[in-house]
Write a protein that holds these residues in place. Structure first.
Motif, PDB file in Angstrom:
ATOM      1  N   TYR A 165     -52.611  -1.626 -76.671  1.00 40.86           N
ATOM      2  CA  TYR A 165     -52.112  -1.039 -77.911  1.00 40.86           C
ATOM      3  C   TYR A 165     -53.245  -0.866 -78.914  1.00 40.86           C
ATOM      4  N   ALA A 166     -54.050  -1.899 -79.044  1.00 44.80           N
ATOM      5  CA  ALA A 166     -55.146  -1.838 -80.013  1.00 44.80           C
ATOM      6  C   ALA A 166     -56.143  -0.756 -79.644  1.00 44.80           C
ATOM      7  N   VAL A 167     -56.462  -0.672 -78.364  1.00 47.34           N
ATOM      8  CA  VAL A 167     -57.469   0.314 -77.948  1.00 47.34           C
ATOM      9  C   VAL A 167     -56.946   1.722 -78.143  1.00 47.34           C
ATOM     10  N   VAL A 168     -55.697   1.921 -77.737  1.00 46.25           N
ATOM     11  CA  VAL A 168     -55.140   3.276 -77.830  1.00 46.25           C
ATOM     12  C   VAL A 168     -55.053   3.719 -79.281  1.00 46.25           C
ATOM     13  N   ASN A 169     -54.788   2.769 -80.174  1.00 42.51           N
ATOM     14  CA  ASN A 169     -54.687   3.125 -81.582  1.00 42.51           C
ATOM     15  C   ASN A 169     -56.016   3.177 -82.286  1.00 42.51           C
ATOM     16  N   GLY A 170     -57.079   3.051 -81.518  1.00 43.90           N
ATOM     17  CA  GLY A 170     -58.395   3.225 -82.118  1.00 43.90           C
ATOM     18  C   GLY A 170     -58.911   2.028 -82.884  1.00 43.90           C
ATOM     19  N   ASP A 171     -58.352   0.854 -82.661  1.00 45.63           N
ATOM     20  CA  ASP A 171     -58.840  -0.319 -83.367  1.00 45.63           C
ATOM     21  C   ASP A 171     -60.190  -0.776 -82.829  1.00 45.63           C
ATOM     22  N   VAL A 172     -60.491  -0.321 -81.624  1.00 44.11           N
ATOM     23  CA  VAL A 172     -61.760  -0.727 -81.039  1.00 44.11           C
ATOM     24  C   VAL A 172     -62.662   0.492 -80.989  1.00 44.11           C
ATOM     25  N   SER A 173     -63.903   0.311 -81.336  1.00 44.23           N
ATOM     26  CA  SER A 173     -64.818   1.448 -81.380  1.00 44.23           C
ATOM     27  C   SER A 173     -64.996   2.023 -79.990  1.00 44.23           C
ATOM     28  N   GLU A 174     -65.335   3.291 -79.955  1.00 51.38           N
ATOM     29  CA  GLU A 174     -65.425   3.951 -78.653  1.00 51.38           C
ATOM     30  C   GLU A 174     -66.544   3.364 -77.803  1.00 51.38           C
ATOM     31  N   GLY A 175     -67.628   3.044 -78.478  1.00 51.46           N
ATOM     32  CA  GLY A 175     -68.750   2.480 -77.728  1.00 51.46           C
ATOM     33  C   GLY A 175     -68.354   1.193 -77.038  1.00 51.46           C
ATOM     34  N   LYS A 176     -67.686   0.319 -77.795  1.00 55.63           N
ATOM     35  CA  LYS A 176     -67.300  -0.955 -77.209  1.00 55.63           C
ATOM     36  C   LYS A 176     -66.265  -0.760 -76.119  1.00 55.63           C
ATOM     37  N   THR A 177     -65.342   0.183 -76.366  1.00 60.48           N
ATOM     38  CA  THR A 177     -64.325   0.425 -75.345  1.00 60.48           C
ATOM     39  C   THR A 177     -64.976   0.874 -74.051  1.00 60.48           C
ATOM     40  N   THR A 178     -65.892   1.813 -74.183  1.00 58.10           N
ATOM     41  CA  THR A 178     -66.545   2.317 -72.972  1.00 58.10           C
ATOM     42  C   THR A 178     -67.293   1.211 -72.258  1.00 58.10           C
ATOM     43  N   LEU A 179     -68.005   0.416 -73.056  1.00 54.93           N
ATOM     44  CA  LEU A 179     -68.764  -0.674 -72.447  1.00 54.93           C
ATOM     45  C   LEU A 179     -67.836  -1.631 -71.716  1.00 54.93           C
ATOM     46  N   ALA A 180     -66.752  -2.001 -72.385  1.00 58.35           N
ATOM     47  CA  ALA A 180     -65.812  -2.918 -71.745  1.00 58.35           C
ATOM     48  C   ALA A 180     -65.228  -2.295 -70.495  1.00 58.35           C
ATOM     49  N   ALA A 181     -64.929  -1.014 -70.586  1.00 54.27           N
ATOM     50  CA  ALA A 181     -64.346  -0.342 -69.427  1.00 54.27           C
ATOM     51  C   ALA A 181     -65.305  -0.366 -68.239  1.00 54.27           C
ATOM     52  N   PHE A 182     -66.563  -0.062 -68.510  1.00 49.33           N
ATOM     53  CA  PHE A 182     -67.566  -0.100 -67.438  1.00 49.33           C
ATOM     54  C   PHE A 182     -67.641  -1.487 -66.820  1.00 49.33           C
ATOM     55  N   MET A 183     -67.715  -2.490 -67.685  1.00 43.81           N
ATOM     56  CA  MET A 183     -67.878  -3.856 -67.208  1.00 43.81           C
ATOM     57  C   MET A 183     -66.708  -4.280 -66.348  1.00 43.81           C
ATOM     58  N   ILE A 184     -65.512  -3.947 -66.821  1.00 39.04           N
ATOM     59  CA  ILE A 184     -64.337  -4.340 -66.049  1.00 39.04           C
ATOM     60  C   ILE A 184     -64.333  -3.609 -64.711  1.00 39.04           C
ATOM     61  N   PHE A 185     -64.759  -2.357 -64.735  1.00 36.93           N
ATOM     62  CA  PHE A 185     -64.791  -1.626 -63.467  1.00 36.93           C
ATOM     63  C   PHE A 185     -65.779  -2.248 -62.504  1.00 36.93           C
ATOM     64  N   LEU A 186     -66.814  -2.855 -63.049  1.00 40.38           N
ATOM     65  CA  LEU A 186     -67.782  -3.548 -62.182  1.00 40.38           C
ATOM     66  C   LEU A 186     -67.057  -4.598 -61.348  1.00 40.38           C
ATOM     67  N   GLY A 187     -66.171  -5.320 -61.982  1.00 45.37           N
ATOM     68  CA  GLY A 187     -65.408  -6.319 -61.235  1.00 45.37           C
ATOM     69  C   GLY A 187     -64.535  -5.654 -60.183  1.00 45.37           C
ATOM     70  N   ALA A 188     -63.929  -4.533 -60.575  1.00 44.62           N
ATOM     71  CA  ALA A 188     -63.083  -3.820 -59.612  1.00 44.62           C
ATOM     72  C   ALA A 188     -63.925  -3.302 -58.454  1.00 44.62           C
ATOM     73  N   MET A 189     -65.155  -2.890 -58.761  1.00 49.29           N
ATOM     74  CA  MET A 189     -66.020  -2.402 -57.689  1.00 49.29           C
ATOM     75  C   MET A 189     -66.275  -3.480 -56.665  1.00 49.29           C
ATOM     76  N   GLY A 190     -66.489  -4.707 -57.180  1.00 46.90           N
ATOM     77  CA  GLY A 190     -66.766  -5.795 -56.253  1.00 46.90           C
ATOM     78  C   GLY A 190     -65.574  -6.085 -55.358  1.00 46.90           C
ATOM     79  N   LYS A 191     -64.438  -6.294 -56.018  1.00 43.80           N
ATOM     80  CA  LYS A 191     -63.261  -6.684 -55.246  1.00 43.80           C
ATOM     81  C   LYS A 191     -62.787  -5.572 -54.318  1.00 43.80           C
TER      82      LYS A 191
END
Lengths: 631, 170, 103
Positions: A210-236
């Motif tokens: 909800y917070a991300v979709v409503n823009g409470d988190v900056s785009e840069g941080k969102t992208t960074l977090a998204a990349f990082m989380i995908f890293l975990g998905a890549m491993g598994k």
């Protein structure tokens, strides 16, 4: 009994693990039956939850519960029940039940003349139970911390099960490789989670979305977090370049491969991305990255599956390829299609693995496809099941995976550039090709003389095969509106405002059917018309073949990194520790004191004249001082 | 008169003492010591301590010098061609001179009330009385000291086991 | 000039310092012992001188001098026994070589 009690589903597994692990040696058959009971109970418990879910209306339900809170942050251990969860619950409980029942028959070996259970069968089933429980927790979790915990636990169980026969060095190495590779990804996952938590102040998934979709988190941080989380998905989920552990993971018992490396654990990465898809929709570069990685993985897996001779490894690469499809679809925002394919692939691939296990069990753990051939005469059930699975995953209508592949194709061409579509179709052809190759090599053609004694598997093993085969044939139809309030998978499993009806786009469907069937047929023809054609091909494309046999030299690269970078770094750190920290710091302090002491001691010469002189000088000095003071 | 005697005896003593501490030949040193003791005895006479003078001569001259000479005889080594002085002797000289300076200075600057030189002394009887009445306990202790020294000297000096090996190194 | 206490004091001081020099500078243990005797004698002179130039009827100074002589005798006896033992064991009475208490 309904949604509120869904937490029971994983609990059976945890209890079973505890009991078997602690008291296994006192229980009959080391407690393996407990595990079966637990997983079947979980499967049974799923249905009331499903009915409750449907009766309440398709949507998203939260059953919150607070686990602990520290200051401003509180961590929950509640559940989210939404269509994605339902799908995953169904898949995990069903496949796990079937695999465990299958294991009862599979984990028996010839031991000094008669057949007996594997000596450590209790532990096998205990870890199975733990794994299932953890996977179910992962799927139900409503907050990232609980999810991460379950994520790690699942990885741990995978490590145990891959290395179950640790008497084999290769198994030990494989389990280590799996754990370490996924660990690399998990670092990214943790960082991503922490970024999101830091930005939103909560671990709860819905709140974060909800917070991300409503823009409470900056785009840069969102992208960074998204990349990082995908890293975990890549491993598994064995995406390039963290895919190297999956083929080696075949060292584990085949039922384990069926459960963990086809249907459940490897899909955790896909599940994660799907669960957090709103975040990825907000971070376009991350989503594009996912799509690229997905198609690369898909092609890589398909090409590698084409050259291996080991049956299980072929299936492993195939899984990798299909996971790539799923990721690609998510990169295109195709939530429904990806989850649908997850389900269909899980069913069919699990069945393929179990068939492979059936063959291995009958042929004394042989996996080299070149040593097989014509086995359908001796193992009809297995042969039929495998063929159905192969056809399904190649995308032949009207089998299960055809429907999901079609959905994927639609989602991809809807959002991504034609390049992706073309590459996807190439991969479809390739997957049909390797599947047909395997099917033909193993089950068709002449039966080798040495395999005459081969026979079909016992009922405990064939029964699950049959169940999955039936599902592979008919399960695909859930894509269609079947009446009775069910309006098709598009309306059930949707994300966003509303789902979509089942679309029928003839062009794409025809294209995919043609390519799939053509590919499959070409494969059959190629291998049927004698080996000479294949050998010629191998010679003509020798360079390509060498690259593929060496797995694109990825393992070599990783080994080089480990040797030159990691170990070298470790050596230099060790050197530093030894010389500076130890010799200078710790020993140094001691040596300094010793040295000082030695120097101080030098005045004790042992000659009393020196002492006397010292005393005399002292006396004179004091006397002088006193006298001068008084003057 | 007393002064002259003083200078003579004092000078003799000092010269002899100088000889003790500077001679190369130990035996000469012992003999110089004998002379010095005698000078001291004379000074005692000058100070009306006749008994003490006798005791001095008897014990020092009679016993101690003899013992020293015996010891010299028994520990003769030939390495005294080398210097008889410790290598740090300048410093010792300096310290000695400094101390002398201080003590002498203290002596000269002293303004206590002292009698001038008497012409009579005390009798032995008074000395004995003092010794046995006021100082009886130290007297007894002194005799014990002598006993202990005697026993000790016997024990230590006993010839016997040659213990080999080092003992106190490190 | 009349004899005064200071004469004796200075004489005793000189004797004492000569003895001190001998103790600190001589090499043979026996020489050192002889120097010690000098120092003791110096002390005796001082004591007796004080006794003479104060109230002569107080015999304290002389008595103490007697004790000093006694102790000096005892001490010489013991010291020489030790020296002999040392000589027998190590073959030397050179104080420069007697340094086993070092360190």
């Amino acid at each position: 009994m309904g949604i509120e009690e869904a937490w029971l589903i994983p609990t059976y597994g945890f209890i079973a693990f505890g009991v078997i692990a602690l008291f296994g040696r006192y229980l009959p058959s080391q407690g393996k039956h407990l595990s079966i009971i637990a997983i079947v109970a979980a499967f049974v418990t799923f249905w009331p939850v499903l009915f409750d879910f449907v009766s309440k209306g398709v949507g998203e339900y939260h059953v919150p519960r607070v686990w602990f809170s520290a200051g401003d942050i509180s961590v929950g251990s509640g559940m989210i029940i939404d269509p994605l969860t339902i799908v995953m619950l169904a898949l995990v409980t069903l496949v796990a039940s079937l695999v465990q029942i299958y294991s009862l028959g599979y984990m028996r070996h010839s031991h000094k003349g008669h057949i007996a259970d594997d000596p450590r069968i209790g532990w096998y089933f205990a870890v199975h139970s733990l794994f299932t429980a953890a996977m179910l927790t992962l799927v139900l979790a409503d907050n990232l911390l609980l999810l991460y915990l379950a994520w790690e636990l699942v990885g741990l169980c995978s490590y145990f099960l891959i290395g179950f026969w640790w008497e084999r060095k290769s198994a030990v190495n494989a389990s280590k490789k799996a754990f370490i590779t996924t660990r690399v990804g998990d670092v990214g996952l943790l960082i991503g989670i922490l970024i999101l938590v830091a930005e939103t102040g909560t671990f709860d998934i819905s709140d974060i979305i909800y917070a991300v979709v409503n823009g409470d988190v900056s785009e840069g941080k969102t992208t960074l977090a998204a990349f990082m989380i995908f890293l975990g998905a890549m491993g598994k989920s064995a995406q390039f370049p963290l895919h190297v552990w999956l083929p080696d993971a075949m060292e584990g018992p085949t039922p384990v491969s069926a459960l963990i490396h086809a249907a459940t654990m490897v899909t955790a990465g896909v599940f994660l991305v799907a669960r957090l898809l709103p975040i990825y929709e907000m971070a376009e570069s991350a989503q594009m990255f996912i799509a690229i990685i997905g198609i690369v993985t898909a092609l890589m897996g398909a090409t590698l599956a084409l050259v291996v001779t080991d049956l299980k490894r072929m299936l492993a690469y195939s899984t990798m390829s299909h996971l790539g499809f799923m990721m690609l679809t998510l990169g295109a925002g195709g939530f429904t299609a990806a989850a649908f394919h997850l389900l269909m692939h899980g069913v069919s691939k699990a069945m393929l693995f179990l068939s492979a296990g059936s063959i291995m069990h009958a042929m004394n753990d042989e996996t080299d496809m070149n040593k097989m051939g014509g086995l359908r005469h001796r193992m009809p059930i297995t042969g039929a099941a495998f063929t159905i699975g192969a056809l399904s995953l190649s995308g032949i209508a009207p089998l299960a995976a055809f429907w999901s592949k079609d959905e994927m194709l639609l989602a991809i061409q809807d959002r991504l550039s034609p390049v992706f579509v073309v590459l996807f179709l190439v991969a479809v052809v390739l997957s049909a090709l390797y599947m047909s190759r395997a099917t033909y090599l193993v089950f068709f053609g002449p039966l080798k003389v040495e395999n005459r004694r081969v026979h079909e598997s016992p009922a405990l093993m064939s029964m699950p095969l049959v169940v999955l085969a039936v599902l592979s044939v008919f399960a695909g139809f859930i894509a269609l509106p079947l009446g009775g309030g069910y309006e098709g998978i598009g309306r059930f499993l949707f994300y966003g405002e509303h789902g979509h009806d089942f679309e029928f786009q003839p062009l794409w469907t025809v294209v995919s059917i043609v390519l799939a069937t053509g590919g499959f047929g070409f494969g059959i023809w190629l291998y049927k018309s004698k080996r000479t054609t294949v050998d010629n091909l191998r010679v003509r494309f020798e360079g390509v073949h060498r690259v593929l046999i060496n797995r694109y030299y990825m393992d070599t690269a990783y080994q080089w990194i480990v040797d030159r970078v990691v170990l070298a770094l470790g050596r230099s750190v060790a050197l530093f520790d030894r010389t500076i920290v130890n010799d200078r710091g710790v020993n140094g302090a001691g040596l300094t004191v010793l040295g000082m002491g030695k120097r101080l001691r030098s005045h004790v010469t042992g000659l009393f004249a020196d002492y006397g002189l010292a005393m005399g000088s002292g006396v004179v000095a004091i006397a002088l001082y006193v006298w001068l003071r008084s003057v | 008169m007393g002064l002259i005697l003083f200078y003579i005896l004092g000078g003799l003593t000092l010269v002899a003492a100088l000889g003790v501490v500077t001679t190369r030949n130990i035996v000469y040193g012992a003999l110089f010591l004998l002379v010095a003791m005698s000078g001291v005895a004379g000074l005692f006479v000058l100070l009306f301590a006749e008994f003490l003078a006798l005791v001095q001569l008897l014990i020092y001259g009679g016993a101690i010098i003899i013992v020293i000479l015996f010891a010299l005889m028994l520990t003769r080594t030939t390495d005294f061609s080398v210097a008889t002085e410790h290598r740090r002797w300048p410093m010792a000289a300096v310290i000695s001179l400094a101390l002398f300076g201080l003590l002498a200075g203290a002596a000269i600057g002293d303004s206590g009330d002292y009698n001038t030189y008497q012409r009579s002394g005390i009798s032995i009887e008074e000395l004995g009385k003092g010794l046995f009445e006021n100082w009886a306990v130290p007297f007894e202790i002194a005799s014990i000291v002598l006993l202990v020294a005697l026993i000790g000297a016997i024990v230590i000096g006993r010839s016997g086991e040659e213990e080999g090996g080092e003992g106190d190194q490190g | 000039m009349i004899l005064e206490l200071a004469h004796f004091q200075i004489l005793a001081a000189a004797l004492f310092c000569l003895g001190l020099y001998g103790v600190l500078a001589r090499r043979s243990a026996v020489m050192v012992l002889m120097a010690v005797e000098l120092m003791l004698n110096a002390v005796n002179i001082n004591l007796v001188a004080f006794s003479a130039f104060r109230d002569i009827s107080i015999v304290t100074g002389q008595v103490i001098a007697i004790f000093v002589i006694t102790v000096a005798a005892a001490e010489i006896g013991l010291a020489l026994a030790v020296i002999m033992r040392l000589y027998r064991r190590r073959g030397t009475v050179n104080v420069d070589e007697i340094d086993w208490m070092k360190g």
